[in-house]
Design a protein around this motif. Structure first.
Motif, PDB file in Angstrom:
ATOM      1  N   ALA A 119       0.844  -1.200   0.000  1.00  0.00           N
ATOM      2  CA  ALA A 119       0.000   0.000   0.000  1.00  0.00           C
ATOM      3  C   ALA A 119       0.873   1.241   0.000  1.00  0.00           C
ATOM      4  O   ALA A 119       1.970   1.260   0.569  1.00  0.00           O
ATOM      5  CB  ALA A 119      -0.923   0.002   1.205  1.00  0.00           C
ATOM      6  N   ASP A 139      -2.793   5.087   5.939  1.00  0.00           N
ATOM      7  CA  ASP A 139      -4.108   4.793   5.364  1.00  0.00           C
ATOM      8  C   ASP A 139      -4.649   3.442   5.814  1.00  0.00           C
ATOM      9  O   ASP A 139      -5.844   3.182   5.691  1.00  0.00           O
ATOM     10  CB  ASP A 139      -4.041   4.811   3.834  1.00  0.00           C
ATOM     11  CG  ASP A 139      -3.868   6.216   3.298  1.00  0.00           C
ATOM     12  OD1 ASP A 139      -4.175   7.176   4.035  1.00  0.00           O
ATOM     13  OD2 ASP A 139      -3.418   6.355   2.142  1.00  0.00           O
ATOM     14  N   ARG A 140      -3.796   2.570   6.300  1.00  0.00           N
ATOM     15  CA  ARG A 140      -4.227   1.239   6.735  1.00  0.00           C
ATOM     16  C   ARG A 140      -4.726   1.217   8.178  1.00  0.00           C
ATOM     17  O   ARG A 140      -5.329   0.244   8.601  1.00  0.00           O
ATOM     18  CB  ARG A 140      -3.075   0.255   6.583  1.00  0.00           C
ATOM     19  CG  ARG A 140      -2.737   0.020   5.124  1.00  0.00           C
ATOM     20  CD  ARG A 140      -1.526  -0.848   4.918  1.00  0.00           C
ATOM     21  NE  ARG A 140      -1.449  -1.957   5.832  1.00  0.00           N
ATOM     22  CZ  ARG A 140      -0.296  -2.462   6.264  1.00  0.00           C
ATOM     23  NH1 ARG A 140       0.851  -1.966   5.886  1.00  0.00           N
ATOM     24  NH2 ARG A 140      -0.298  -3.474   7.095  1.00  0.00           N
ATOM     25  N   PHE A 182      -4.883  -4.142   1.799  1.00  0.00           N
ATOM     26  CA  PHE A 182      -4.643  -3.725   0.420  1.00  0.00           C
ATOM     27  C   PHE A 182      -4.453  -4.949  -0.464  1.00  0.00           C
ATOM     28  O   PHE A 182      -3.798  -5.917  -0.085  1.00  0.00           O
ATOM     29  CB  PHE A 182      -3.397  -2.841   0.342  1.00  0.00           C
ATOM     30  CG  PHE A 182      -3.041  -2.432  -1.056  1.00  0.00           C
ATOM     31  CD1 PHE A 182      -3.695  -1.375  -1.647  1.00  0.00           C
ATOM     32  CD2 PHE A 182      -2.083  -3.117  -1.776  1.00  0.00           C
ATOM     33  CE1 PHE A 182      -3.387  -0.992  -2.944  1.00  0.00           C
ATOM     34  CE2 PHE A 182      -1.767  -2.746  -3.061  1.00  0.00           C
ATOM     35  CZ  PHE A 182      -2.421  -1.680  -3.652  1.00  0.00           C
ATOM     36  N   LYS A 208     -13.315   0.294  -2.748  1.00  0.00           N
ATOM     37  CA  LYS A 208     -12.611   1.573  -2.767  1.00  0.00           C
ATOM     38  C   LYS A 208     -11.255   1.379  -3.420  1.00  0.00           C
ATOM     39  O   LYS A 208     -10.457   0.555  -2.981  1.00  0.00           O
ATOM     40  CB  LYS A 208     -12.432   2.095  -1.338  1.00  0.00           C
ATOM     41  CG  LYS A 208     -13.733   2.448  -0.672  1.00  0.00           C
ATOM     42  CD  LYS A 208     -13.483   2.987   0.723  1.00  0.00           C
ATOM     43  CE  LYS A 208     -14.786   3.310   1.413  1.00  0.00           C
ATOM     44  NZ  LYS A 208     -14.603   3.702   2.795  1.00  0.00           N
ATOM     45  N   SER A 209     -10.985   2.134  -4.460  1.00  0.00           N
ATOM     46  CA  SER A 209      -9.724   1.977  -5.177  1.00  0.00           C
ATOM     47  C   SER A 209      -8.576   2.600  -4.383  1.00  0.00           C
ATOM     48  O   SER A 209      -8.762   3.498  -3.568  1.00  0.00           O
ATOM     49  CB  SER A 209      -9.818   2.603  -6.562  1.00  0.00           C
ATOM     50  OG  SER A 209     -10.025   3.991  -6.445  1.00  0.00           O
ATOM     51  N   ALA A 210      -7.376   2.079  -4.627  1.00  0.00           N
ATOM     52  CA  ALA A 210      -6.173   2.554  -3.949  1.00  0.00           C
ATOM     53  C   ALA A 210      -4.998   2.352  -4.900  1.00  0.00           C
ATOM     54  O   ALA A 210      -5.081   1.609  -5.867  1.00  0.00           O
ATOM     55  CB  ALA A 210      -5.959   1.791  -2.656  1.00  0.00           C
ATOM     56  N   LYS A 211      -3.913   3.013  -4.591  1.00  0.00           N
ATOM     57  CA  LYS A 211      -2.694   2.888  -5.387  1.00  0.00           C
ATOM     58  C   LYS A 211      -1.605   2.212  -4.549  1.00  0.00           C
ATOM     59  O   LYS A 211      -1.474   2.462  -3.358  1.00  0.00           O
ATOM     60  CB  LYS A 211      -2.182   4.260  -5.834  1.00  0.00           C
ATOM     61  CG  LYS A 211      -3.055   4.952  -6.846  1.00  0.00           C
ATOM     62  CD  LYS A 211      -2.841   4.344  -8.208  1.00  0.00           C
ATOM     63  CE  LYS A 211      -3.611   5.160  -9.240  1.00  0.00           C
ATOM     64  NZ  LYS A 211      -3.528   4.536 -10.550  1.00  0.00           N
ATOM     65  N   TRP A 263      -8.984  -1.499  -1.493  1.00  0.00           N
ATOM     66  CA  TRP A 263      -8.997  -1.735  -0.052  1.00  0.00           C
ATOM     67  C   TRP A 263     -10.036  -2.801   0.276  1.00  0.00           C
ATOM     68  O   TRP A 263     -11.146  -2.758  -0.218  1.00  0.00           O
ATOM     69  CB  TRP A 263      -9.366  -0.471   0.719  1.00  0.00           C
ATOM     70  CG  TRP A 263      -8.355   0.624   0.655  1.00  0.00           C
ATOM     71  CD1 TRP A 263      -8.532   1.848   0.090  1.00  0.00           C
ATOM     72  CD2 TRP A 263      -7.038   0.613   1.179  1.00  0.00           C
ATOM     73  NE1 TRP A 263      -7.400   2.599   0.225  1.00  0.00           N
ATOM     74  CE2 TRP A 263      -6.456   1.860   0.898  1.00  0.00           C
ATOM     75  CE3 TRP A 263      -6.273  -0.327   1.847  1.00  0.00           C
ATOM     76  CZ2 TRP A 263      -5.167   2.189   1.267  1.00  0.00           C
ATOM     77  CZ3 TRP A 263      -4.983  -0.001   2.215  1.00  0.00           C
ATOM     78  CH2 TRP A 263      -4.448   1.247   1.931  1.00  0.00           C
TER      79      TRP A 263
END
Length: 178
Positions: A58, A63-64, A95, A126-129, A138
């Motif tokens: 992640a 953010d986690r 992630f 929910k998208s994440a990079k 996520w």
């Protein structure tokens, strides 16, 4: 040489035995308590973090983080032993890469087909990079636990109960839960 060894053993033994006698004299009598005495309630809160297969990829560790909390109710039966019931709950966030199949991670369904997340359709996640810029998502879920623990106050057990407050108490516990 034997005299020196005997003298050294006598010094060590007296150093260990003398404080034990001093502790016995300083201890106070333990008064029998009523059933309504020595109950406690504790509240706790903190942050939870999930560490799974791809979670370290992640983009941000912060953010986690998700919040968690606990509520405990317990009773000390005497200065040495007690028990408690504890309820814990919180959230977790993990992630995963969007193209999870390329790295071998598949979630199988009962009909042996698979998709990225067995609980939520991909378009609702929910998208994440990732750190390397790849697309991911996520996985978010909540957890809860109830435990029953037996506790022992090692400070009072080994030092002796003296009838007052201790600056520090060492209290390990063992128990089980769901």
């Amino acid at each position: 040489m034997k005299r020196i060894t005997n003298l050294l053993c006598a010094v060590i033994l007296s150093a260990l035995v003398y404080p034990a006698f001093a502790q016995e004299q300083a201890q106070k009598e333990i008064v029998k308590n009523k059933s309504k005495d020595n109950w406690f309630i504790s509240l706790g809160g903190g942050l939870s973090i999930l560490q799974g297969e791809q979670d370290n990829q992640a983009k941000s560790l912060v953010d986690r983080f998700r919040y968690s909390g606990e509520l405990s109710v317990g009773k000390w039966f005497n200065p040495y032993f007690g028990s408690r019931i504890e309820l814990t709950a919180g959230g977790l966030r993990g992630f995963n890469f969007k193209n999870n199949a390329d790295i071998g991670g598949k979630y199988f369904l009962p009909d042996r087909s698979w998709r990225l997340d067995p609980m939520t359709p991909y378009d609702q996640l929910k998208s994440a990079k990732a750190k390397n810029g790849e697309d991911g998502f996520w996985q978010e879920f909540n957890y809860g636990a109830a435990t029953f623990d037996l506790m022992v106050n090692l400070t009072n057990l080994f030092r002796g109960y003296w009838g007052g407050e201790n600056a520090i108490d060492i209290i390990p516990y063992i128990g089980g839960g769901v």
